[in-house]
Design a protein around this motif. Sequence first.
Motif, PDB file in Angstrom:
ATOM      1  N   GLU A  45      43.527  45.860  30.019  1.00  0.00           N
ATOM      2  CA  GLU A  45      42.460  46.665  29.438  1.00  0.00           C
ATOM      3  C   GLU A  45      41.322  46.920  30.415  1.00  0.00           C
ATOM      4  N   ASP A  46      41.188  46.042  31.394  1.00  0.00           N
ATOM      5  CA  ASP A  46      40.041  46.176  32.276  1.00  0.00           C
ATOM      6  C   ASP A  46      40.312  45.392  33.559  1.00  0.00           C
ATOM      7  N   ILE A  47      39.680  45.811  34.628  1.00  0.00           N
ATOM      8  CA  ILE A  47      39.701  45.024  35.867  1.00  0.00           C
ATOM      9  C   ILE A  47      38.246  44.775  36.230  1.00  0.00           C
ATOM     10  N   ARG A  48      37.886  43.518  36.415  1.00  0.00           N
ATOM     11  CA  ARG A  48      36.472  43.231  36.679  1.00  0.00           C
ATOM     12  C   ARG A  48      36.320  42.146  37.734  1.00  0.00           C
ATOM     13  N   ASN A  49      35.099  41.766  37.964  1.00  0.00           N
ATOM     14  CA  ASN A  49      34.789  40.753  38.953  1.00  0.00           C
ATOM     15  C   ASN A  49      33.933  39.675  38.322  1.00  0.00           C
ATOM     16  N   LEU A  50      33.983  38.471  38.889  1.00  0.00           N
ATOM     17  CA  LEU A  50      33.173  37.394  38.326  1.00  0.00           C
ATOM     18  C   LEU A  50      31.690  37.707  38.482  1.00  0.00           C
ATOM     19  N   ASP A  66      37.507  38.825  44.007  1.00  0.00           N
ATOM     20  CA  ASP A  66      38.814  38.679  43.388  1.00  0.00           C
ATOM     21  C   ASP A  66      38.836  39.578  42.155  1.00  0.00           C
ATOM     22  N   ASP A  67      39.844  40.441  42.075  1.00  0.00           N
ATOM     23  CA  ASP A  67      39.960  41.295  40.891  1.00  0.00           C
ATOM     24  C   ASP A  67      40.493  40.470  39.735  1.00  0.00           C
ATOM     25  N   ILE A  68      39.775  40.529  38.633  1.00  0.00           N
ATOM     26  CA  ILE A  68      40.210  39.790  37.449  1.00  0.00           C
ATOM     27  C   ILE A  68      40.770  40.797  36.461  1.00  0.00           C
ATOM     28  N   LEU A  69      42.040  40.618  36.110  1.00  0.00           N
ATOM     29  CA  LEU A  69      42.677  41.548  35.174  1.00  0.00           C
ATOM     30  C   LEU A  69      42.529  41.011  33.755  1.00  0.00           C
ATOM     31  N   GLU A  70      42.074  41.879  32.864  1.00  0.00           N
ATOM     32  CA  GLU A  70      41.973  41.462  31.472  1.00  0.00           C
ATOM     33  C   GLU A  70      43.196  41.969  30.726  1.00  0.00           C
ATOM     34  N   PHE A  71      44.073  41.022  30.374  1.00  0.00           N
ATOM     35  CA  PHE A  71      45.320  41.383  29.702  1.00  0.00           C
ATOM     36  C   PHE A  71      45.141  41.353  28.189  1.00  0.00           C
ATOM     37  N   GLU A  72      45.726  42.360  27.527  1.00  0.00           N
ATOM     38  CA  GLU A  72      45.789  42.345  26.069  1.00  0.00           C
ATOM     39  C   GLU A  72      47.123  41.707  25.696  1.00  0.00           C
ATOM     40  N   ILE A  73      47.072  40.466  25.222  1.00  0.00           N
ATOM     41  CA  ILE A  73      48.323  39.767  24.911  1.00  0.00           C
ATOM     42  C   ILE A  73      48.603  39.909  23.413  1.00  0.00           C
ATOM     43  N   PRO A 101      42.769  36.116  37.017  1.00  0.00           N
ATOM     44  CA  PRO A 101      42.247  36.408  38.354  1.00  0.00           C
ATOM     45  C   PRO A 101      43.425  36.606  39.310  1.00  0.00           C
ATOM     46  N   LYS A 102      43.386  37.681  40.079  1.00  0.00           N
ATOM     47  CA  LYS A 102      44.539  38.037  40.903  1.00  0.00           C
ATOM     48  C   LYS A 102      44.873  36.920  41.889  1.00  0.00           C
ATOM     49  N   LYS A 103      43.832  36.315  42.492  1.00  0.00           N
ATOM     50  CA  LYS A 103      44.108  35.275  43.496  1.00  0.00           C
ATOM     51  C   LYS A 103      44.711  34.028  42.866  1.00  0.00           C
ATOM     52  N   TRP A 104      44.360  33.758  41.622  1.00  0.00           N
ATOM     53  CA  TRP A 104      44.968  32.611  40.943  1.00  0.00           C
ATOM     54  C   TRP A 104      46.447  32.904  40.679  1.00  0.00           C
ATOM     55  N   LEU A 105      46.726  34.106  40.192  1.00  0.00           N
ATOM     56  CA  LEU A 105      48.120  34.470  39.906  1.00  0.00           C
ATOM     57  C   LEU A 105      48.972  34.414  41.173  1.00  0.00           C
ATOM     58  N   GLU A 106      48.351  34.742  42.301  1.00  0.00           N
ATOM     59  CA  GLU A 106      49.090  34.770  43.558  1.00  0.00           C
ATOM     60  C   GLU A 106      49.552  33.383  44.007  1.00  0.00           C
ATOM     61  N   LYS A 107      49.020  32.336  43.376  1.00  0.00           N
ATOM     62  CA  LYS A 107      49.505  30.995  43.695  1.00  0.00           C
ATOM     63  C   LYS A 107      50.951  30.810  43.246  1.00  0.00           C
ATOM     64  N   TYR A 108      51.379  31.620  42.267  1.00  0.00           N
ATOM     65  CA  TYR A 108      52.710  31.402  41.680  1.00  0.00           C
ATOM     66  C   TYR A 108      53.688  32.544  41.958  1.00  0.00           C
ATOM     67  N   VAL A 109      53.148  33.706  42.281  1.00  0.00           N
ATOM     68  CA  VAL A 109      54.036  34.859  42.415  1.00  0.00           C
ATOM     69  C   VAL A 109      53.514  35.764  43.515  1.00  0.00           C
ATOM     70  N   GLU A 110      54.450  36.317  44.270  1.00  0.00           N
ATOM     71  CA  GLU A 110      54.038  37.209  45.357  1.00  0.00           C
ATOM     72  C   GLU A 110      53.581  38.539  44.790  1.00  0.00           C
ATOM     73  N   LEU A 111      52.401  38.964  45.252  1.00  0.00           N
ATOM     74  CA  LEU A 111      51.881  40.253  44.816  1.00  0.00           C
ATOM     75  C   LEU A 111      51.583  41.057  46.056  1.00  0.00           C
ATOM     76  N   ASN A 112      52.400  42.073  46.301  1.00  0.00           N
ATOM     77  CA  ASN A 112      52.118  42.879  47.485  1.00  0.00           C
ATOM     78  C   ASN A 112      51.454  44.189  47.123  1.00  0.00           C
ATOM     79  N   ILE A 113      50.838  44.212  45.938  1.00  0.00           N
ATOM     80  CA  ILE A 113      50.203  45.460  45.502  1.00  0.00           C
ATOM     81  C   ILE A 113      48.774  45.159  45.088  1.00  0.00           C
ATOM     82  N   ASN A 114      47.947  46.214  45.009  1.00  0.00           N
ATOM     83  CA  ASN A 114      46.564  45.989  44.605  1.00  0.00           C
ATOM     84  C   ASN A 114      46.451  45.863  43.092  1.00  0.00           C
ATOM     85  N   ALA A 115      45.256  45.505  42.651  1.00  0.00           N
ATOM     86  CA  ALA A 115      45.064  45.199  41.232  1.00  0.00           C
ATOM     87  C   ALA A 115      45.356  46.388  40.343  1.00  0.00           C
TER      88      ALA A 115
END
Lengths: 340, 795
Positions: B33-38, B160-167, B4-18
């Motif tokens: 792979e995807d950007i979604r919402n809860l 909140d945009d949730i990014l689905e990462f392929e790890i 979730p973008k807002k969760w990630l923003e707790k640790y790193v500055e993100l000045n760009i959109n999802a």
Amino acid sequence: MKNKLESIQERGIKEIRSASDLKELESLRVKYLGKKGELTQILRGMGKLNAEERPVIGELGNKVRERITQELNKSKELLEAKDLEKKLEEETIDVTMPGKKSPLGSIHPLRQSVENLEEIFISMGFKVVEGPEIETVENNFDALNAPKNHPSRDLSDTFYITDDLVLRTQTSPVQIRVMKDNKPPIRIISPGRCFRNDTPDATHSPMFHQLEGLVIDKNITLGDLKGTLEIFAKSFFGSHTQTKFRPHHFPFTEPSAEMDITCFKCGGIGCSMCKGSGWIELLGAGMVHPNVLEYCGIDSEKYSGFAFGMGIDRITMAKHDIDDIRLFFENDQRFLQQFR
Amino acid sequence: MLGPKKWLEKYVELNINAYELRDRMTMSGSNVEDIRNLSKKFEGVVVGRVEKIEPHGNADKLVVVTVNIGKKNLQIVTGATNFKENDYLPVAIEGARIAEDLIIEKGELRGKISEGMMCSHDELGISKSLIPENMKEGLWILEGNFDPGMPFEEALELNDDILEFEITPNRPDCLNMIGLAREISATLKTDLHYPEIKLQEVKDKTHEEISIRIDDPKGCHRYIGRVLKGVKVHPSPDWLQVLLMKAGIRPINNIVDATNYVMLEYGQPLHAFDLGKIPSKKIVIKKADGIGTFKTLDGVERKLQQETTLITDGNETLAIAGVMGGLDSEVDENTVDILLESANFDAARIRETSKNLGLRTEASSRYEKGVDKEVALTAINRVSQLIQNLTDCEVLAGVVDQYPIPFKESNIDLRVVRINQLLGTKFTSSEIEEILKSLEIKVINKGEILTVTAPSFRGDLVKEVDYIEEVARIFGYDRIPSTMPEATITVGGINLSAKVESLLKTALKAQGLHEVLTYSFVSPKSVSKISIPKDSPLQDTILLKNPLGEETSAMRTTLLPSMLDVLERNYKKGNAKMKAFEIGRTFWKNQQEKMPMEKSKLVIGAYGEEEDFYSIKGNIEEMLSGLKINKLSYVKEPYHSTFHPGRCANIYSNGELLGTFGEVHPIVSGNYGIEVRTYLAELDFEVILEQGDLNKKYQPLPKYPSILRDIAIVVPDHIQIAEIEKVFESYLEGILESFQLFDVYQGDQITKGFKSIAYSLVYRDFNKTLKEKEVNKIHEQVLKDLEEKVGASLR
């Protein structure tokens, strides 16, 4: 006599011109020029003429003959042309009737893709080689640096014959065979059948096809990998095709990449095929891992290289708008015929 | 991995959109792979407070609720029961649009006006698997207090945009928020902030409360315990529930949620035991002895296998290490004291256990990919802090940390020249240093050499190339210039076998045959299905250990059944005709060698009105003529049980058996449900390869005219064409140039037991014009020979 001749000519020409067919024309020829014809009859009577008249009438007689012959030929030509025209007219056929065929067969669409791919790589100096469908676990996994516990080795992923033999899950083991048996420079591609323990559905098949590529030489770089595959993508999918290399992970290459190309359906705008992204994942590639080179007895300090692999079924499906991989193996004539 | 973008923003500055973030991360190796919402999109939903609940009067199952939505109170009629006065909940007001375009309107329910709708998770489009147990059947009741009337998605940060990462499997360190934030920080070159951990410990010490012993150091590399006393178990605050749901985990209670939160944050699986249920106050980690069962948290009785690591209290099993805790030591609403576990278990062991149990959990899927040994202590402190904040409990001082095999740093030298050589770049050592440091790799820059040390969470960095990849991907593959190999010129091409294959295929296609591709594996019964006897070597198939099914369990020894399958399918689909071929491999056991033998075969199959024995024969002959295999001989084959005994032949070229073809035995075609005459041929591709000749030499064209003679002879029925042609063939050395059969007749005009055969013979002398006399002489001789050798008489 002179008058007689002139009237024959006049009458003859008139009659000849009004003849309606070749038969009538022939009878006119006989009537005037035949042995018993009018002109012949008259000329025969020339003996009765005096020496002064004879050459004059003779000349006139010949002229009349000439004139009538000329007229006969002219009419004959006309009537013959008319006859031919009539005959051809009568021979008119229905040009919309179906043609007589000896029907063409077809080459399987997957094999056509292989041929196209081969052509491109051959032009870049690649040799085409083949490998066995039944492979050793060593070549299919161990030599390719796949960790012992890699999930792809599971029975749920790979078909086993014995603990040491599998149906190859990728064409990559051909790399190992080629590197073990040949010294660099190496530049090969290897198309072929692969197998994975997948239940068939629209996008999965337990048997599918891959094409593997391998280049080994001194000073081969990641830049070379990019350059070679960019040229390939442009030749196969069209010169407008853009490529994108994303970092990825494969056990047998490092660095590894996946190459995307601009969607060939929408050209990169975004559509259902590319799920709106404008890009389609095409192949996996990377610099051959030094562990793999060393395993095959190639000095990884002296030589480097790159490898790539792509799914032929997927490319073919995309290219022809085929929505179900099973069609390839059902071999319905009505399907195959479309790829003549 | 959901980030979730807002969760990630707790640790790193993100000045760009999802979307920009997706593109940047994809290009540095974390494919999105995807950007979604809860929740699904909704409008017009606000926080409401329940002011009053009154009976409906006209309906037992309905109540009339007064809901405060800030500016005013609404009257809402509902059948829901899981709420009480002063509860906060989502209210869809008039005109609201929820769940797939449902528009809320003012309405009347049994005579009472209803001015809106109180919503459940489901109605706001939250996946059923994420809804807390107690709210599955009812409304979404909030834990906290909010201003009534506040837009609901704002109150709960649902936008909140949730990014689905392929790890990829080599990067388990990215299966958590901090790991993802690290990658983002390196990619975007922005600062990374770790959470600040501050604990208020009491005087009592954990090690005085519990003891921990590892009896299975192979299975358990580290085990840390910490005791918390006086916790109160209840649902988590809304923010925590929402964060977990965004990351794909269902909220349970504050204790379990806190462990899950920290697992998602640091990647360290954590477990909480109810200390009251462990009277021995002892933790012993040991291997299962192979007896007994164990009831896991989910209430399932599980059979334990050997090689399973267990957490025990010395006697009783408390948990299956790294997979799932036990029901008997589970934290419940009466729990007061808890023991937290932060452990490191062996990846292979957990993978095996999880596979054997058929049970994959968030914890096991992390352990089997590898968890950082060093993060265990940070994580247990972090979760203690969180639980302390949530329940105001006592945190006992210190931890018990058993760490038999500690993590050891190792370093390696990187050569700048090697990096540039492999990538085709011109990096300086300081450029490389900067990239590596952004990934928390320690670097000592010695100019031409960089000595690097990987952080504990990067188990994948072992060799020089592993670091080279890091340099390349953080720099950007797209920025590395594309070049062509300046290598030695090589000659490309296909080998002889591929050339021959291509010629054969072209010839068959031109004759109307379709190439088919069939599976290399078949049913082991397929050989019998084509009537091959049990003792035939064709029956000795190589079998798969784990086939998909019986139908695909044997490697084929012949392509005939595969082709019959194709014909059957076409026939049953109503295709009037089918004529096909395949060049494919057959597989044979090989006694001497480990590797089986693979032999290529060419199969042809056909049915349809125009087909007969001779059409197939003609196809084969035309195909082979392209390889200059012209001198073929045919021997009747009455014993091949797949074929019609009177309509089958073996083909030979120069005495080598090329294969067999003919009409399929009606019993065999019947086995495939094909009710018309069917034809098959199977040729040995390797023999074709041997016999074929790709050299084409020009034969001068004749300058002198030929003389044509037709003959009609009568021969006894049993005489085969081959016997007659053998006579002609003996004259080919002389002036007989060629012969061509043009008629075979049996009937009224011919005596019974005889047949009439007509041939055209062409005579030619290559060096001069033939005279009639010369031809007559030879022609008579030919006729005489025919009379003597095959009993022919002129008609």
